[in-house]
Motif scaffolding. Sequence first.
Motif, short mmCIF file in Angstrom:
data_model
loop_
_atom_site.label_atom_id
_atom_site.label_comp_id
_atom_site.label_asym_id
_atom_site.label_seq_id
_atom_site.Cartn_x
_atom_site.Cartn_y
_atom_site.Cartn_z
N THR A 110 0.83 -1.20 0.00
CA THR A 110 0.00 0.00 0.00
C THR A 110 0.87 1.25 0.00
O THR A 110 1.79 1.38 0.81
CB THR A 110 -0.92 0.02 1.24
OG1 THR A 110 -1.71 -1.16 1.24
CG2 THR A 110 -1.83 1.24 1.22
N TRP A 111 0.58 2.18 -0.91
CA TRP A 111 1.31 3.45 -0.94
C TRP A 111 0.69 4.39 0.09
O TRP A 111 -0.52 4.62 0.10
CB TRP A 111 1.24 4.10 -2.31
CG TRP A 111 1.96 5.43 -2.36
CD1 TRP A 111 3.31 5.63 -2.40
CD2 TRP A 111 1.36 6.74 -2.34
NE1 TRP A 111 3.59 6.98 -2.42
CE2 TRP A 111 2.42 7.68 -2.39
CE3 TRP A 111 0.05 7.20 -2.29
CZ2 TRP A 111 2.20 9.06 -2.39
CZ3 TRP A 111 -0.18 8.57 -2.29
CH2 TRP A 111 0.89 9.48 -2.34
N LEU A 112 1.54 4.94 0.94
CA LEU A 112 1.11 5.91 1.94
C LEU A 112 1.84 7.22 1.69
O LEU A 112 3.07 7.23 1.61
CB LEU A 112 1.39 5.41 3.35
CG LEU A 112 0.66 4.12 3.78
CD1 LEU A 112 1.16 3.66 5.14
CD2 LEU A 112 -0.85 4.34 3.79
N PRO A 113 1.12 8.33 1.54
CA PRO A 113 1.80 9.61 1.30
C PRO A 113 2.70 9.95 2.47
O PRO A 113 2.28 9.89 3.63
CB PRO A 113 0.66 10.61 1.16
CG PRO A 113 -0.53 9.95 1.76
CD PRO A 113 -0.34 8.47 1.60
N PRO A 114 3.96 10.31 2.21
CA PRO A 114 4.90 10.62 3.31
C PRO A 114 4.57 11.92 4.02
O PRO A 114 4.94 12.11 5.18
CB PRO A 114 6.25 10.70 2.60
CG PRO A 114 5.91 11.06 1.19
CD PRO A 114 4.62 10.38 0.89
N VAL A 115 3.89 12.84 3.32
CA VAL A 115 3.50 14.13 3.91
C VAL A 115 2.15 14.52 3.30
O VAL A 115 1.70 13.94 2.32
CB VAL A 115 4.54 15.24 3.62
CG1 VAL A 115 5.84 14.99 4.35
CG2 VAL A 115 4.79 15.36 2.11
N HIS A 116 1.52 15.53 3.90
CA HIS A 116 0.28 16.04 3.32
C HIS A 116 0.14 17.51 3.68
O HIS A 116 0.39 17.91 4.81
CB HIS A 116 -0.94 15.26 3.84
CG HIS A 116 -2.12 15.37 2.92
ND1 HIS A 116 -2.91 16.50 2.87
CD2 HIS A 116 -2.64 14.51 2.01
CE1 HIS A 116 -3.86 16.33 1.96
NE2 HIS A 116 -3.72 15.13 1.43
N ALA A 117 -0.27 18.29 2.68
CA ALA A 117 -0.43 19.72 2.89
C ALA A 117 -1.68 20.00 3.73
O ALA A 117 -2.62 19.20 3.74
CB ALA A 117 -0.54 20.43 1.55
#
Length: 600
Positions: A110-117
């Motif tokens: 599963t791809w998990l975003p490393p950061v989020h705005a």
Amino acid sequence: MIRLSELKMPLSALPVEARRASDAPAETDEDRKLAPHPIDALRQLAARALGIDEAGVSDLTVFKRSFDARKQNLLVVYIVDVTISDDALEKSLLVKHVKNSHIQATPNMTWLPPVHAPADWGKEKQDRPVVVGFGPCGIFAALVLAQMGLKPIVIERGTPVRQRTKDTWGLWRKHILNPRSNVQFGEGGAGTFSDGKLYSQIKDPRHLGRKVMQEFVRFGAPEDILFAAHPHIGTFKLVKVVEGLREEIIRLGGEVRFEQRVVDIEYEANSIAALRIQDYATNETYTLPAHHAVLALGHSARDTFTMLHRHAVAMQAKPFSIGVRIEHPQSVIDRARWGQHAGHPLLGAADYKLVHHAANGRAVYSFCMCPGGTVVAATSEVGRVVTNGMSQYSRNERNANAGLVVGIDPSDYPTDPDAFEAVLGQEISNAVRHDTPNAVDTFHPLSGLVLQRQLEAVAYKLGGSNYEAPAQLVGDFIANRASTALTSVEPSYKPGVKMVHLNDALPSFVTDAMREALPLFGQKIKGFDMHDAVMTGVETRTSSPLRIDRDDVSLQSPSIAGLYPAGEGAGYAGGILSAGVDGIKVGEAVAKAMLSKQFN
């Protein structure tokens, strides 16, 4: 879950459903259903491999399916993920089989975003990332940036994919090239007009390739790409997928600007400040502020490479390959590869992969093999001829084709400054250095580009200066004589071919190596060296002729901070899947840099 590999069964064990070609205009929901896997038989094999009762396997899903044709009775080889009914038993089985490479814990893909705005990103004039190019790399860089809330702006010099398709057919059917919209330039990149192959040999420890595949399926690709050993989408289906990805980027706050070409960059203190962009619709240029720009240029953005070189952006010439497209009847390849099973509906059109190390030290190999496909005109520049291969999802055209190419390196590239000026149309700074021939970085960064243009211009003239391509029969090529007429194999290249001697189209070390390899390839695949097979030239854009340097950690150019070279054009990918993976990596790097700067 436990992943089991090397589960084998005979082809006859697979259930087969009759179905029309998936590209058929009257395709229905029923047609789209995949032929089912033999789940019960696989469950039995899995239980036997684990040494437990079949009842202990509570669930099984197929991860990968391939075919082993090395013996007369073809085998189907599966990789499956199984859920064990008892958690304690699953743990004990993994301990018991810890040294068995075919029994491992199923990895988390599963791809998990490393950061989020923050949710309000963009409302206070925050910096927006810019993605230059909307091929596979640019698409996935923009997609993950959008999914991380950063609202990217995409700059694409070509047209939307449907208009681009019309423009491309203009060359194929009417001999009319649109230099701004063609096989190389436009939404979807060069991979749109290819076989749509989605396999790669890159190292992918984070399983980012799975992210690429899942996004393709989410927007309309056939689900079988998730388990086929050599998955492909095909051009017509890829068109719909690309449109869906674009709409998702826009839905998440991104922007896609077509027919906009980056003509210059502005920077301060070795950091990018803005891009100068030409709007083809108005023929005016404007300045777009940009402090983080992904350069997903593709391997044919030659004017952009030249512009970056003028600004001393670090880059170097790199090896690539040149040659021709070779065509055989698909039935010949099917019989050679599948034997008695040729024509089986689950096998489809057979492919191949060949390599030979010639006596002159050159590697000759097949490249971008397109089963049941066509050879296409792939030039992006006036007065040049380039070939490529394309297939639809059904792969049901008469011929098989592949690149037959020979590896070259910077020591083979032009060194005469006059040739550079003539081919590139401008004075080139940093005179060609050739003082240490064994070191790649001593050659002019644009020398491979110069060679490509030289060969493509020669091919244009040999074909009659009307975008027809020079061609030769394999038998005549092996006998080292010019061809004068076609025989049983009808070439698929449009606008058409002109029979010549391909010795006139390519360097002698290339034709000598291919001439040596063909009979040997005929021993591996019966009929490969058949007299009537057709070779069409030239194939020159197998990969980028240069690499734009980038830092291994930040993925930025060491010359200008905020520039992120990415994908095939920058020399970091080779095909749709690897380009998409690199786009994800670079998109993540941009997001981390932007958000760390915002909050520090």
